[in-house]
Design a protein around this motif. Structure first.
Motif, PDB file in Angstrom:
ATOM      1  N   SER A   1       7.059  78.348 -13.136  1.00  0.00           N
ATOM      2  CA  SER A   1       5.950  79.081 -12.508  1.00  0.00           C
ATOM      3  C   SER A   1       4.577  78.483 -12.806  1.00  0.00           C
ATOM      4  O   SER A   1       3.604  78.831 -12.140  1.00  0.00           O
ATOM      5  CB  SER A   1       5.963  80.544 -12.948  1.00  0.00           C
ATOM      6  OG  SER A   1       7.134  81.171 -12.471  1.00  0.00           O
ATOM      7  N   ALA A   2       4.495  77.611 -13.771  1.00  0.00           N
ATOM      8  CA  ALA A   2       3.209  76.975 -14.087  1.00  0.00           C
ATOM      9  C   ALA A   2       2.926  75.895 -13.049  1.00  0.00           C
ATOM     10  O   ALA A   2       3.676  74.934 -12.933  1.00  0.00           O
ATOM     11  CB  ALA A   2       3.252  76.375 -15.487  1.00  0.00           C
ATOM     12  N   SER A   3       1.860  76.064 -12.287  1.00  0.00           N
ATOM     13  CA  SER A   3       1.508  75.071 -11.271  1.00  0.00           C
ATOM     14  C   SER A   3       0.613  73.995 -11.876  1.00  0.00           C
ATOM     15  O   SER A   3      -0.013  74.201 -12.920  1.00  0.00           O
ATOM     16  CB  SER A   3       0.779  75.741 -10.102  1.00  0.00           C
ATOM     17  OG  SER A   3      -0.506  76.176 -10.511  1.00  0.00           O
ATOM     18  N   MET A   4       0.539  72.865 -11.202  1.00  0.00           N
ATOM     19  CA  MET A   4      -0.362  71.806 -11.652  1.00  0.00           C
ATOM     20  C   MET A   4      -1.800  72.311 -11.641  1.00  0.00           C
ATOM     21  O   MET A   4      -2.582  71.958 -12.521  1.00  0.00           O
ATOM     22  CB  MET A   4      -0.227  70.567 -10.761  1.00  0.00           C
ATOM     23  CG  MET A   4       1.005  69.732 -11.069  1.00  0.00           C
ATOM     24  SD  MET A   4       1.147  69.228 -12.804  1.00  0.00           S
ATOM     25  CE  MET A   4      -0.283  68.194 -12.999  1.00  0.00           C
ATOM     26  N   GLU A   5      -2.145  73.146 -10.668  1.00  0.00           N
ATOM     27  CA  GLU A   5      -3.502  73.702 -10.604  1.00  0.00           C
ATOM     28  C   GLU A   5      -3.785  74.557 -11.851  1.00  0.00           C
ATOM     29  O   GLU A   5      -4.871  74.484 -12.428  1.00  0.00           O
ATOM     30  CB  GLU A   5      -3.694  74.534  -9.331  1.00  0.00           C
ATOM     31  CG  GLU A   5      -3.707  73.714  -8.045  1.00  0.00           C
ATOM     32  CD  GLU A   5      -2.330  73.202  -7.615  1.00  0.00           C
ATOM     33  OE1 GLU A   5      -1.298  73.801  -7.994  1.00  0.00           O
ATOM     34  OE2 GLU A   5      -2.283  72.171  -6.921  1.00  0.00           O
ATOM     35  N   ASP A   6      -2.798  75.382 -12.235  1.00  0.00           N
ATOM     36  CA  ASP A   6      -2.943  76.193 -13.451  1.00  0.00           C
ATOM     37  C   ASP A   6      -3.217  75.298 -14.661  1.00  0.00           C
ATOM     38  O   ASP A   6      -4.096  75.580 -15.479  1.00  0.00           O
ATOM     39  CB  ASP A   6      -1.665  76.999 -13.739  1.00  0.00           C
ATOM     40  CG  ASP A   6      -1.358  78.048 -12.693  1.00  0.00           C
ATOM     41  OD1 ASP A   6      -2.296  78.596 -12.084  1.00  0.00           O
ATOM     42  OD2 ASP A   6      -0.153  78.333 -12.493  1.00  0.00           O
ATOM     43  N   LEU A   7      -2.426  74.245 -14.760  1.00  0.00           N
ATOM     44  CA  LEU A   7      -2.523  73.348 -15.921  1.00  0.00           C
ATOM     45  C   LEU A   7      -3.846  72.595 -15.931  1.00  0.00           C
ATOM     46  O   LEU A   7      -4.515  72.528 -16.962  1.00  0.00           O
ATOM     47  CB  LEU A   7      -1.347  72.375 -15.928  1.00  0.00           C
ATOM     48  CG  LEU A   7       0.006  73.027 -16.197  1.00  0.00           C
ATOM     49  CD1 LEU A   7       1.155  72.124 -15.760  1.00  0.00           C
ATOM     50  CD2 LEU A   7       0.147  73.381 -17.679  1.00  0.00           C
ATOM     51  N   LEU A   8      -4.242  72.045 -14.783  1.00  0.00           N
ATOM     52  CA  LEU A   8      -5.494  71.288 -14.711  1.00  0.00           C
ATOM     53  C   LEU A   8      -6.690  72.172 -15.044  1.00  0.00           C
ATOM     54  O   LEU A   8      -7.599  71.763 -15.770  1.00  0.00           O
ATOM     55  CB  LEU A   8      -5.660  70.664 -13.319  1.00  0.00           C
ATOM     56  CG  LEU A   8      -4.656  69.561 -12.966  1.00  0.00           C
ATOM     57  CD1 LEU A   8      -4.791  69.174 -11.496  1.00  0.00           C
ATOM     58  CD2 LEU A   8      -4.850  68.343 -13.861  1.00  0.00           C
ATOM     59  N   GLN A   9      -6.667  73.392 -14.530  1.00  0.00           N
ATOM     60  CA  GLN A   9      -7.777  74.313 -14.801  1.00  0.00           C
ATOM     61  C   GLN A   9      -7.840  74.659 -16.288  1.00  0.00           C
ATOM     62  O   GLN A   9      -8.911  74.619 -16.896  1.00  0.00           O
ATOM     63  CB  GLN A   9      -7.626  75.578 -13.961  1.00  0.00           C
ATOM     64  CG  GLN A   9      -8.789  76.534 -14.119  1.00  0.00           C
ATOM     65  CD  GLN A   9      -8.661  77.739 -13.205  1.00  0.00           C
ATOM     66  OE1 GLN A   9      -7.735  77.860 -12.416  1.00  0.00           O
ATOM     67  NE2 GLN A   9      -9.611  78.660 -13.323  1.00  0.00           N
ATOM     68  N   ALA A  10      -6.699  74.995 -16.872  1.00  0.00           N
ATOM     69  CA  ALA A  10      -6.674  75.375 -18.289  1.00  0.00           C
ATOM     70  C   ALA A  10      -7.061  74.206 -19.187  1.00  0.00           C
ATOM     71  O   ALA A  10      -7.768  74.384 -20.189  1.00  0.00           O
ATOM     72  CB  ALA A  10      -5.283  75.885 -18.667  1.00  0.00           C
TER      73      ALA A  10
END
Length: 195
Positions: free
Chosen positions: A28-37
């Protein structure tokens, strides 16, 4: 020619990625989630960590390195290893914040999510939990030798028991409040010094 210095703190980036994976799970972790965090752009992330999967592997390694140091430090603070075990398991009952309390154990969550889906990632989480068992075994043997641990079961069985207890507590802490969990910890750790 030397490579360019990274313009970000790798430990902070890995800690931020850990939080995303821990909260959302790998799938469920998207690349967008990861890049933002992580506060990175795609190019920096891929250059530093590779793909999402490669990042996840680094996150697990980074997480265990830090946790392994903390676990060993607790044992080194206590002559009686039972006191260290109580402190380790009491951290489940007395979370620093409730969000952390309900997330469960990152390695246990990963093993549960990846089993049957991605055996390589499941095996990585399993091996890290077995590394925890190895740490426990070392201090259980020491505790037996010094007379603190008096259960007649083998140290190997006791180490497995405590990892099993941890795995169960990772779920139970999502079900019960602090007082109930404290009673469970006291009851279960009583196995180390049977009456």
């Amino acid at each position: 020619m030397a490579g360019r210095n990274r313009e970000f703190d790798e430990d902070k980036a890995l800690a931020a990625a850990t939080e995303v994976f821990w909260t959302k799970g790998y799938e469920s972790a998207s690349m967008e989630d990861l890049l933002q965090a992580m506060d990175l752009n795609k190019g920096s992330m891929y250059n530093a960590f590779g793909s999402k999967r490669e990042l996840f592997i680094q996150v697990i390694d980074h997480f265990f390195r830090k946790e392994g140091v903390l676990i060993r430090a607790l044992f080194e603070q206590h002559k009686n290893p039972i006191k260290a075990f109580k402190e380790i398991f009491r951290q489940v009952t007395q979370p620093a914040d409730m969000k952390a309390h309900t997330k469960g154990c990152f390695l246990v969550n990963t093993l549960g999510e990846m089993s049957g889906m991605d055996e390589e990632l499941a095996a990585l989480a399993r091996h890290k939990l077995l590394d925890v068992e190895t740490i426990y075994l070392h201090y259980i043997k020491k505790g037996v030798k010094e007379g603190y641990i008096t259960n007649e079961a083998s140290p190997e069985t006791l180490a497995k028991y405590l990892v099993n207890m941890w795995n169960g507590m990772s779920i139970s802490r999502r079900m019960y409040g602090r007082k109930e969990l404290e009673k469970l910890v006291e009851l279960q750790l009583g196995v180390l010094q049977p009456a």
